[in-house]
Design a protein around this motif. Sequence first.
Motif, PDB file in Angstrom:
ATOM      1  N   ASN A  78     -16.193  25.285  19.232  1.00  0.00           N
ATOM      2  CA  ASN A  78     -16.391  24.032  19.968  1.00  0.00           C
ATOM      3  C   ASN A  78     -15.711  22.836  19.303  1.00  0.00           C
ATOM      4  O   ASN A  78     -15.212  21.959  19.982  1.00  0.00           O
ATOM      5  N   THR A  79     -15.672  22.787  17.989  1.00  0.00           N
ATOM      6  CA  THR A  79     -15.018  21.669  17.298  1.00  0.00           C
ATOM      7  C   THR A  79     -13.523  21.670  17.589  1.00  0.00           C
ATOM      8  O   THR A  79     -12.940  20.629  17.897  1.00  0.00           O
ATOM      9  N   LEU A  80     -12.902  22.823  17.513  1.00  0.00           N
ATOM     10  CA  LEU A  80     -11.474  22.941  17.785  1.00  0.00           C
ATOM     11  C   LEU A  80     -11.160  22.538  19.225  1.00  0.00           C
ATOM     12  O   LEU A  80     -10.230  21.761  19.475  1.00  0.00           O
ATOM     13  N   ILE A  81     -11.949  23.029  20.163  1.00  0.00           N
ATOM     14  CA  ILE A  81     -11.714  22.712  21.578  1.00  0.00           C
ATOM     15  C   ILE A  81     -11.874  21.213  21.826  1.00  0.00           C
ATOM     16  O   ILE A  81     -11.040  20.583  22.490  1.00  0.00           O
ATOM     17  N   ALA A  82     -12.927  20.615  21.288  1.00  0.00           N
ATOM     18  CA  ALA A  82     -13.149  19.178  21.484  1.00  0.00           C
ATOM     19  C   ALA A  82     -12.016  18.365  20.868  1.00  0.00           C
ATOM     20  O   ALA A  82     -11.538  17.404  21.477  1.00  0.00           O
ATOM     21  N   HIS A  89     -11.886  10.415  21.173  1.00  0.00           N
ATOM     22  CA  HIS A  89     -12.181  11.086  19.908  1.00  0.00           C
ATOM     23  C   HIS A  89     -13.481  11.860  20.067  1.00  0.00           C
ATOM     24  O   HIS A  89     -14.081  11.856  21.134  1.00  0.00           O
ATOM     25  N   THR A  90     -13.900  12.559  19.022  1.00  0.00           N
ATOM     26  CA  THR A  90     -15.056  13.443  19.138  1.00  0.00           C
ATOM     27  C   THR A  90     -16.257  12.933  18.355  1.00  0.00           C
ATOM     28  O   THR A  90     -16.124  12.187  17.389  1.00  0.00           O
ATOM     29  N   HIS A  91     -17.410  13.379  18.821  1.00  0.00           N
ATOM     30  CA  HIS A  91     -18.681  13.154  18.133  1.00  0.00           C
ATOM     31  C   HIS A  91     -19.488  14.442  18.251  1.00  0.00           C
ATOM     32  O   HIS A  91     -19.376  15.151  19.241  1.00  0.00           O
ATOM     33  N   ALA A  92     -20.315  14.715  17.252  1.00  0.00           N
ATOM     34  CA  ALA A  92     -21.233  15.855  17.311  1.00  0.00           C
ATOM     35  C   ALA A  92     -22.656  15.334  17.359  1.00  0.00           C
ATOM     36  O   ALA A  92     -22.960  14.279  16.798  1.00  0.00           O
ATOM     37  N   ASP A  93     -23.529  16.089  18.039  1.00  0.00           N
ATOM     38  CA  ASP A  93     -24.940  15.711  17.981  1.00  0.00           C
ATOM     39  C   ASP A  93     -25.646  16.629  16.986  1.00  0.00           C
ATOM     40  O   ASP A  93     -25.031  17.510  16.385  1.00  0.00           O
ATOM     41  N   ARG A  94     -26.908  16.419  16.811  1.00  0.00           N
ATOM     42  CA  ARG A  94     -27.668  17.185  15.811  1.00  0.00           C
ATOM     43  C   ARG A  94     -27.775  18.662  16.151  1.00  0.00           C
ATOM     44  O   ARG A  94     -28.012  19.486  15.279  1.00  0.00           O
ATOM     45  N   ASN A  95     -27.582  19.003  17.420  1.00  0.00           N
ATOM     46  CA  ASN A  95     -27.638  20.403  17.838  1.00  0.00           C
ATOM     47  C   ASN A  95     -26.296  21.102  17.687  1.00  0.00           C
ATOM     48  O   ASN A  95     -26.201  22.289  17.938  1.00  0.00           O
ATOM     49  N   ASP A 143     -23.576  20.310  19.509  1.00  0.00           N
ATOM     50  CA  ASP A 143     -22.719  20.090  20.674  1.00  0.00           C
ATOM     51  C   ASP A 143     -21.674  19.037  20.310  1.00  0.00           C
ATOM     52  O   ASP A 143     -21.956  18.105  19.557  1.00  0.00           O
ATOM     53  N   MET A 144     -20.485  19.202  20.838  1.00  0.00           N
ATOM     54  CA  MET A 144     -19.402  18.248  20.585  1.00  0.00           C
ATOM     55  C   MET A 144     -19.136  17.457  21.857  1.00  0.00           C
ATOM     56  O   MET A 144     -19.166  18.004  22.964  1.00  0.00           O
ATOM     57  N   TYR A 145     -18.862  16.177  21.697  1.00  0.00           N
ATOM     58  CA  TYR A 145     -18.570  15.286  22.810  1.00  0.00           C
ATOM     59  C   TYR A 145     -17.213  14.646  22.594  1.00  0.00           C
ATOM     60  O   TYR A 145     -16.907  14.198  21.498  1.00  0.00           O
ATOM     61  N   SER A 191     -20.249  22.898  24.352  1.00  0.00           N
ATOM     62  CA  SER A 191     -21.519  23.431  23.852  1.00  0.00           C
ATOM     63  C   SER A 191     -21.392  24.019  22.449  1.00  0.00           C
ATOM     64  O   SER A 191     -20.380  24.630  22.084  1.00  0.00           O
ATOM     65  N   ALA A 192     -22.477  23.878  21.679  1.00  0.00           N
ATOM     66  CA  ALA A 192     -22.538  24.462  20.342  1.00  0.00           C
ATOM     67  C   ALA A 192     -22.565  25.982  20.401  1.00  0.00           C
ATOM     68  O   ALA A 192     -22.311  26.641  19.389  1.00  0.00           O
ATOM     69  N   SER A 193     -22.846  26.547  21.571  1.00  0.00           N
ATOM     70  CA  SER A 193     -22.881  28.004  21.687  1.00  0.00           C
ATOM     71  C   SER A 193     -21.484  28.619  21.559  1.00  0.00           C
ATOM     72  O   SER A 193     -21.351  29.810  21.314  1.00  0.00           O
ATOM     73  N   ARG A 194     -20.465  27.796  21.684  1.00  0.00           N
ATOM     74  CA  ARG A 194     -19.087  28.265  21.469  1.00  0.00           C
ATOM     75  C   ARG A 194     -18.777  28.141  19.988  1.00  0.00           C
ATOM     76  O   ARG A 194     -18.939  27.077  19.414  1.00  0.00           O
TER      77      ARG A 194
END
Length: 59
Positions: free
Chosen positions: A24-28, A40-46, A48-50, A18-21
């Motif tokens: 979040n980028t580091l964790i993902a 690998h990772t992707h971010a959405d417009r909000n 949030d990292m996936y 979640s973007a609330s963390r």
Amino acid sequence: MDRETRSGRPADVLETVSASRHDNTLIADQRAVQLGGDAHTHADRNGDMYVVRPSGATS
């Protein structure tokens, strides 16, 4: 939930951070490394990292 890889191929979402963390980028990024393979990772417009992997790929 499905996403696309950087090359536009379908991808499976392995984890969502979640973007609330504030970290979040580091964790993902760490989870993608731990999962290995094509993860690998992707971010959405909000913000949030996936953590994703191309559909059909295995590690």
